[in-house]
Design a protein around this motif. Structure first.
Motif, short mmCIF file in Angstrom:
data_model
loop_
_atom_site.label_atom_id
_atom_site.label_comp_id
_atom_site.label_asym_id
_atom_site.label_seq_id
_atom_site.Cartn_x
_atom_site.Cartn_y
_atom_site.Cartn_z
N UNK A 1 31.82 18.68 74.34
CA UNK A 1 33.18 18.68 73.82
C UNK A 1 33.26 19.33 72.44
N UNK A 2 32.23 19.12 71.63
CA UNK A 2 32.19 19.77 70.32
C UNK A 2 32.11 21.29 70.48
N UNK A 3 31.29 21.74 71.43
CA UNK A 3 31.16 23.17 71.68
C UNK A 3 32.46 23.77 72.21
N UNK A 4 33.27 22.93 72.86
CA UNK A 4 34.55 23.40 73.41
C UNK A 4 35.63 23.48 72.35
N UNK A 5 35.32 23.01 71.13
CA UNK A 5 36.28 23.13 70.04
C UNK A 5 36.95 21.84 69.62
N UNK A 6 36.48 20.71 70.11
CA UNK A 6 37.07 19.43 69.71
C UNK A 6 36.81 19.18 68.23
N UNK A 7 37.85 18.73 67.52
CA UNK A 7 37.66 18.32 66.13
C UNK A 7 37.92 16.83 65.96
N UNK A 8 37.86 16.09 67.07
CA UNK A 8 37.93 14.64 67.07
C UNK A 8 37.33 14.15 68.39
N UNK A 9 36.33 13.28 68.29
CA UNK A 9 35.66 12.74 69.48
C UNK A 9 35.85 11.23 69.51
N UNK A 10 36.29 10.72 70.66
CA UNK A 10 36.49 9.29 70.85
C UNK A 10 35.65 8.82 72.02
N UNK A 11 34.74 7.90 71.75
CA UNK A 11 33.86 7.35 72.77
C UNK A 11 34.29 5.93 73.10
N UNK B 1 32.00 4.64 63.14
CA UNK B 1 32.54 5.90 62.63
C UNK B 1 31.41 6.79 62.16
N UNK B 2 31.45 8.05 62.62
CA UNK B 2 30.47 9.04 62.20
C UNK B 2 31.18 10.37 61.98
N UNK B 3 30.49 11.29 61.29
CA UNK B 3 31.02 12.64 61.10
C UNK B 3 29.95 13.65 61.51
N UNK B 4 30.42 14.67 62.21
CA UNK B 4 29.49 15.68 62.72
C UNK B 4 29.66 16.99 61.97
N UNK C 1 35.25 13.91 62.98
CA UNK C 1 35.10 12.47 63.22
C UNK C 1 34.64 12.19 64.65
N UNK C 2 33.66 11.32 64.75
CA UNK C 2 33.18 10.82 66.04
C UNK C 2 33.29 9.30 65.97
N UNK C 3 34.11 8.72 66.84
CA UNK C 3 34.33 7.28 66.79
C UNK C 3 33.84 6.61 68.06
#
Length: 340
Positions: free
Chosen positions: A225-235, A273-276, A282-284
């Motif tokens: 998802x990050x490679x696809x251009x996401x600038x917010x990840x929710x797990x 909460x993390x940051x990549x 933001x990765x939550x």
């Protein structure tokens, strides 16, 4: 400013608004600052209890309440706040757009401690909509020393005491975890909740990955998802301390910087909460309570993330006071004590 008998004030200039209060009918000015008093005005002034009237006299060391109110307003507002018309030394600020309202509590307290002036505001770090009232400022006396207003400007400093941060447009990726969902044993009821909360903001969900409890699979999904251009990840899912809940490990293995795993908020203690990377994406990791509780830690953090804030552990630590949702029968969030 000088005081004189109302009957003798014809031709003089009022130095402040004259308010008429009729219970259940009106509370408004019958005469405004700058009004030249006429003969026919005398009975009206007497009817509102003004046997004596203050008349404006220019003084080089003093400011009228309305002039001083403008100074007080200017040290408070940034570019996204609309001031009301000045009235009886008072100006109110409202939001011109949706965003995150910020308050510098120490500088606010410092200006209020000067006396003869006041600033009242809603709590900081809360989401607001366009048109919402944010704050009110007022000069207490009719006239105030110029030197005191200079002190107010020095005390406030160069930055406004309040800031309204407009929300940003973001591309989000959702990672749903758990064998029970992955193998179709139960329906995914978590993702619809996340989508609904994101719909309150300018968010495009660009991808949704469903993973088992395999932490390597979860890590790979986040990176995809990050490679696809996401600038917010929710797990979602896998956030407890059970041995088979591996989402925190998976997030850590992406190389993201973990800010906190755990927050002093109920519901929401198991929040991560993390940051990549250099862009601080933001990765939550969202605990299960986000799925079933009406308001949780996610509702406190998401507006700040959407406004572009990069949060640190101390920002989450401060949520302890006010971090207990009372689960009121009728939810009024954010107009309540949760998160404040």
């Amino acid at each position: 400013m000088k005081l004189m008998k109302t009957e003798e004030a014809v031709g003089q200039i009022l130095c402040h608004d004259i308010t008429q209060i009729i219970r259940g009918v009106t509370k408004d000015a019958v005469f405004r600052k700058g009004h030249v008093i006429r003969e026919e005005d005398i009975p009206v002034l007497l009817s509102v209890g003004k046997d004596h009237i203050y008349i404006w006299e220019n003084h080089e060391n003093m400011l009228h309440e309305n002039e001083a109110a403008q100074i007080l307003c200017d040290i408070c507002r940034n570019d996204h706040m609309r001031p009301s018309e000045v009235k009886e030394g008072k100006i109110e600020l409202s939001a011109e757009c949706a965003g995150l309202f910020k308050v510098d509590s120490e500088r606010l307290k410092a200006v209020n401690s000067l006396g003869e002036m006041m600033i009242a505001a809603r709590h900081g770090d809360v989401p607001v909509k366009a048109g919402d009232k944010l704050a009110g400022t007022r000069i207490i006396p009719l006239v105030i020393e110029k030197e005191k207003m200079e002190r107010a400007k020095e005390t406030a400093g160069e930055k406004p005491i309040f800031e309204l941060m407009p929300y940003l447009k973001k591309k989000a990726g959702i990672v749903t975890t758990g064998n029970e969902v992955f193998y179709g044993r139960i329906e995914d009821t978590f993702t619809p909740v996340i989508r609904e909360k994101l719909s309150e903001y300018d968010v495009e969900v660009i991808g949704h990955e469903v993973c088992s409890d395999d932490h390597e699979q979860i890590t790979a999904a986040i990176r995809k998802l990050l490679d696809a251009g996401a600038d917010l990840i929710l797990c979602t899912g896998g956030m407890s301390v059970d041995p088979d809940d591996r989402t925190p490990l998976a997030i850590r293995n992406t190389g993201a910087r973990i800010v906190t795993y755990g927050a002093p908020v109920l519901p929401g203690a198991m929040f991560l909460l993390a940051y990549y990377g250099d862009r601080h994406i933001p990765v939550m990791g969202l605990p299960g309570c986000v799925m079933y509780a009406r308001r949780t830690v996610f509702d406190l953090v998401l507006p700040r993330i959407m406004a572009g804030e990069v949060l640190e552990k101390q920002d989450l630590d401060r949520l302890g006071e006010g971090g207990l949702c009372l689960s009121c029968p009728v939810c009024t969030f954010p107009n309540c004590g949760f998160g404040k």
